[in-house]
Design a protein around this motif. Structure first.
Motif, PDB file in Angstrom:
ATOM      1  N   ARG A  33       5.573 -27.804  18.980  1.00 36.60           N
ATOM      2  CA  ARG A  33       6.579 -27.897  17.921  1.00 36.60           C
ATOM      3  C   ARG A  33       7.855 -27.133  18.258  1.00 36.60           C
ATOM      4  O   ARG A  33       8.957 -27.559  17.916  1.00 36.60           O
ATOM      5  CB  ARG A  33       5.986 -27.355  16.616  1.00 36.60           C
ATOM      6  CG  ARG A  33       6.910 -27.492  15.416  1.00 36.60           C
ATOM      7  CD  ARG A  33       6.201 -27.040  14.144  1.00 36.60           C
ATOM      8  NE  ARG A  33       7.039 -27.225  12.973  1.00 36.60           N
ATOM      9  CZ  ARG A  33       6.695 -26.866  11.744  1.00 36.60           C
ATOM     10  NH1 ARG A  33       5.502 -26.309  11.527  1.00 36.60           N
ATOM     11  NH2 ARG A  33       7.529 -27.058  10.731  1.00 36.60           N
ATOM     12  N   TYR A  34       7.705 -25.968  18.925  1.00 37.18           N
ATOM     13  CA  TYR A  34       8.852 -25.094  19.167  1.00 37.18           C
ATOM     14  C   TYR A  34       9.039 -24.843  20.658  1.00 37.18           C
ATOM     15  O   TYR A  34       8.121 -24.388  21.344  1.00 37.18           O
ATOM     16  CB  TYR A  34       8.676 -23.750  18.454  1.00 37.18           C
ATOM     17  CG  TYR A  34       8.638 -23.848  16.951  1.00 37.18           C
ATOM     18  CD1 TYR A  34       9.732 -24.309  16.233  1.00 37.18           C
ATOM     19  CD2 TYR A  34       7.494 -23.458  16.245  1.00 37.18           C
ATOM     20  CE1 TYR A  34       9.704 -24.385  14.849  1.00 37.18           C
ATOM     21  CE2 TYR A  34       7.458 -23.530  14.859  1.00 37.18           C
ATOM     22  CZ  TYR A  34       8.565 -23.999  14.169  1.00 37.18           C
ATOM     23  OH  TYR A  34       8.528 -24.082  12.795  1.00 37.18           O
ATOM     24  N   ASP A  35      10.229 -25.107  21.124  1.00 36.86           N
ATOM     25  CA  ASP A  35      10.599 -24.791  22.504  1.00 36.86           C
ATOM     26  C   ASP A  35      10.620 -23.271  22.696  1.00 36.86           C
ATOM     27  O   ASP A  35      10.753 -22.509  21.732  1.00 36.86           O
ATOM     28  CB  ASP A  35      11.987 -25.376  22.796  1.00 36.86           C
ATOM     29  CG  ASP A  35      12.432 -25.170  24.226  1.00 36.86           C
ATOM     30  OD1 ASP A  35      12.055 -25.988  25.075  1.00 36.86           O
ATOM     31  OD2 ASP A  35      13.145 -24.171  24.499  1.00 36.86           O
TER      32      ASP A  35
ATOM     33  N   LEU B 215      17.809 -20.395  13.357  1.00 40.76           N
ATOM     34  CA  LEU B 215      16.431 -19.916  13.232  1.00 40.76           C
ATOM     35  C   LEU B 215      16.126 -19.744  11.744  1.00 40.76           C
ATOM     36  O   LEU B 215      16.025 -18.626  11.244  1.00 40.76           O
ATOM     37  CB  LEU B 215      16.279 -18.576  13.969  1.00 40.76           C
ATOM     38  CG  LEU B 215      14.861 -18.044  14.169  1.00 40.76           C
ATOM     39  CD1 LEU B 215      14.134 -18.843  15.245  1.00 40.76           C
ATOM     40  CD2 LEU B 215      14.901 -16.562  14.565  1.00 40.76           C
TER      41      LEU B 215
ATOM     42  N   VAL C  56      11.059 -21.275  10.214  1.00 36.91           N
ATOM     43  CA  VAL C  56      10.678 -21.039  11.609  1.00 36.91           C
ATOM     44  C   VAL C  56      10.228 -19.597  11.784  1.00 36.91           C
ATOM     45  O   VAL C  56       9.215 -19.315  12.442  1.00 36.91           O
ATOM     46  CB  VAL C  56      11.856 -21.367  12.553  1.00 36.91           C
ATOM     47  CG1 VAL C  56      11.465 -21.069  14.007  1.00 36.91           C
ATOM     48  CG2 VAL C  56      12.280 -22.818  12.399  1.00 36.91           C
TER      49      VAL C  56
ATOM     50  N   TYR D  64      13.491 -15.692  18.193  1.00 36.54           N
ATOM     51  CA  TYR D  64      12.781 -14.953  17.148  1.00 36.54           C
ATOM     52  C   TYR D  64      12.554 -13.503  17.595  1.00 36.54           C
ATOM     53  O   TYR D  64      12.718 -12.571  16.804  1.00 36.54           O
ATOM     54  CB  TYR D  64      11.440 -15.623  16.835  1.00 36.54           C
ATOM     55  CG  TYR D  64      10.606 -14.859  15.839  1.00 36.54           C
ATOM     56  CD1 TYR D  64      10.970 -14.803  14.500  1.00 36.54           C
ATOM     57  CD2 TYR D  64       9.450 -14.174  16.241  1.00 36.54           C
ATOM     58  CE1 TYR D  64      10.206 -14.076  13.580  1.00 36.54           C
ATOM     59  CE2 TYR D  64       8.686 -13.457  15.337  1.00 36.54           C
ATOM     60  CZ  TYR D  64       9.066 -13.412  14.000  1.00 36.54           C
ATOM     61  OH  TYR D  64       8.322 -12.694  13.089  1.00 36.54           O
TER      62      TYR D  64
ATOM     63  N   ASP E 236       6.723 -19.151  10.536  1.00 34.03           N
ATOM     64  CA  ASP E 236       5.712 -19.684  11.460  1.00 34.03           C
ATOM     65  C   ASP E 236       5.428 -18.697  12.588  1.00 34.03           C
ATOM     66  O   ASP E 236       4.260 -18.458  12.947  1.00 34.03           O
ATOM     67  CB  ASP E 236       6.178 -21.015  12.042  1.00 34.03           C
ATOM     68  CG  ASP E 236       6.074 -22.159  11.041  1.00 34.03           C
ATOM     69  OD1 ASP E 236       5.427 -21.973   9.989  1.00 34.03           O
ATOM     70  OD2 ASP E 236       6.646 -23.246  11.308  1.00 34.03           O
TER      71      ASP E 236
ATOM     72  N   TYR F 291      13.178 -20.980  20.816  1.00 36.10           N
ATOM     73  CA  TYR F 291      12.969 -20.445  19.470  1.00 36.10           C
ATOM     74  C   TYR F 291      12.075 -19.211  19.504  1.00 36.10           C
ATOM     75  O   TYR F 291      12.273 -18.265  18.715  1.00 36.10           O
ATOM     76  CB  TYR F 291      12.379 -21.526  18.567  1.00 36.10           C
ATOM     77  CG  TYR F 291      13.334 -22.677  18.365  1.00 36.10           C
ATOM     78  CD1 TYR F 291      14.378 -22.578  17.455  1.00 36.10           C
ATOM     79  CD2 TYR F 291      13.223 -23.847  19.117  1.00 36.10           C
ATOM     80  CE1 TYR F 291      15.283 -23.624  17.288  1.00 36.10           C
ATOM     81  CE2 TYR F 291      14.116 -24.883  18.959  1.00 36.10           C
ATOM     82  CZ  TYR F 291      15.150 -24.771  18.043  1.00 36.10           C
ATOM     83  OH  TYR F 291      16.053 -25.788  17.889  1.00 36.10           O
TER      84      TYR F 291
END
Length: 346
Positions: free
Chosen positions: A326-328, A295, A299, A335, A302, A331
């Protein structure tokens, strides 16, 4: 678990799902259960009531509702204490274990069984009693205690074990020490059952069990010293709190391989790799997970710009479509875990 005991696991400031608490107690280690268990600060409950039936807490929920201590959101399937309930529970005596931060690292139930049988065997041995009824335990426990006893037995075993137990129990509240000794079975002493202990100490069975978990963990923690008489018996029950497969995945990722490479090398699905990493991120300390590689800061930046407010209210589906593309979800969840860990260590 009685209503007041369940109430201590709920909050007046946070909605909580009863099935998450139930699944934690039963040892159902889905990523969702672990994540929300972390969010509720209840992860130490993991595996502590494997015999609990599904729906086994429902009667306690109904009793809390009857007292007007609880509100239930039937649509979201969540519970929240009322102000009346929170005040009443704050005035209800409850035990605060002092070893709770170690519970996920120890197989407490196995440790308790080994400890009780070891105490009984040693007591009977010290009185030269060959014929007695050993405590009912599983075969694995009997094998481990038998191996330990044949290695440890000798004229000094009883006195050294007694002194070790006294040293451990002296570090605990008197009520915990009393319950620990009252449950021991030995020569001329039948240990008390959970029901008998609760009656004798005028408390609930769950409050008795909390004291037992605390006592067993303290003894097992002291037994990590190589000179402790129970070192060989209890020492192996300390563990990394993630599955062996998750440990293998984490090691491969920490060595620098990307997630797809790990999946290919281990011949598992990419989704499984991600589940392993989420389990590790939840269960391990912040410094034991390779956040910088999995991570990276870009990322995190964002997500920081896209999600604000209470973590409990975050929804992946509320992210801008461009971010979802963009992110599964992996993520997004990682996060959130990182943010929770940051709060804890702050």
């Amino acid at each position: 678990m009685e209503a007041s005991d369940l109430g201590q696991l709920l909050s007046a400031k946070q909605d909580r799902r009863i099935r998450v608490i139930e699944n934690l107690l039963r040892g159902k280690k889905t990523v969702s259960t672990l994540y929300w268990g972390q969010r509720y600060h209840l992860l130490p409950l993991l595996n502590l009531a494997k015999q609990l039936d599904r729906g086994g807490l429902d009667n306690a929920v109904q009793e809390l509702q009857r007292r007007h201590w609880l509100t239930v959101d039937t649509e979201q399937k969540t519970l929240r204490l009322t102000n009346q309930g929170a005040q009443a529970l704050a005035e209800t005596p409850t035990y605060q274990p002092q070893t709770v931060d170690q519970w996920v690292n120890l197989d407490i139930m196995a440790a308790r069984q080994r400890l009780l049988l070891a105490v009984q065997v040693t007591s009977q041995y010290a009185h030269s009693t060959a014929r007695y009824y050993p405590l009912a335990t599983d075969q694995k426990t009997r094998q481990h205690v038998r191996q330990w006893f044949h290695s440890a037995k000798g004229p000094a075993l009883a006195s050294s074990l007694a002194q070790a137990l006294v040293t451990s129990l002296a570090q605990l509240p008197a009520s915990t020490a009393d319950i620990m000794t009252d449950q021991f079975t030995g020569f001329g002493q039948p240990g008390l059952t959970l029901d008998q202990l609760a009656l004798a100490h005028q408390t609930t069975i769950w409050q008795v069990r909390l004291r037992q978990f605390d006592g067993v963990t303290q003894i097992a923690r002291d037994a990590r010293h190589p000179e402790h008489p129970l070192h060989d018996l209890l020492g192996p029950l300390w563990r990394v709190p993630i599955s062996p497969s998750a440990q293998e995945t984490l090691a491969a990722v920490s060595a620098g391989r990307d997630l797809q490479q790990v999946a290919n090398r281990r011949q598992i699905k990419l989704s499984t790799v991600r589940e392993h990493l989420l389990e590790a991120a939840i269960m391990l300390p912040l410094t034991d997970f390779p956040y910088d590689s999995v991570l990276p800061q870009s990322v995190r930046t964002d997500f920081q710009a896209a999600v604000q407010g209470n973590l409990d209210d975050w929804q992946y589906s509320a992210l801008p479509q461009a971010m979802q593309a963009r992110y599964d979800f992996f993520y997004f969840r990682l996060y959130a875990i990182w943010r929770i860990k940051q709060e804890v260590t702050a």
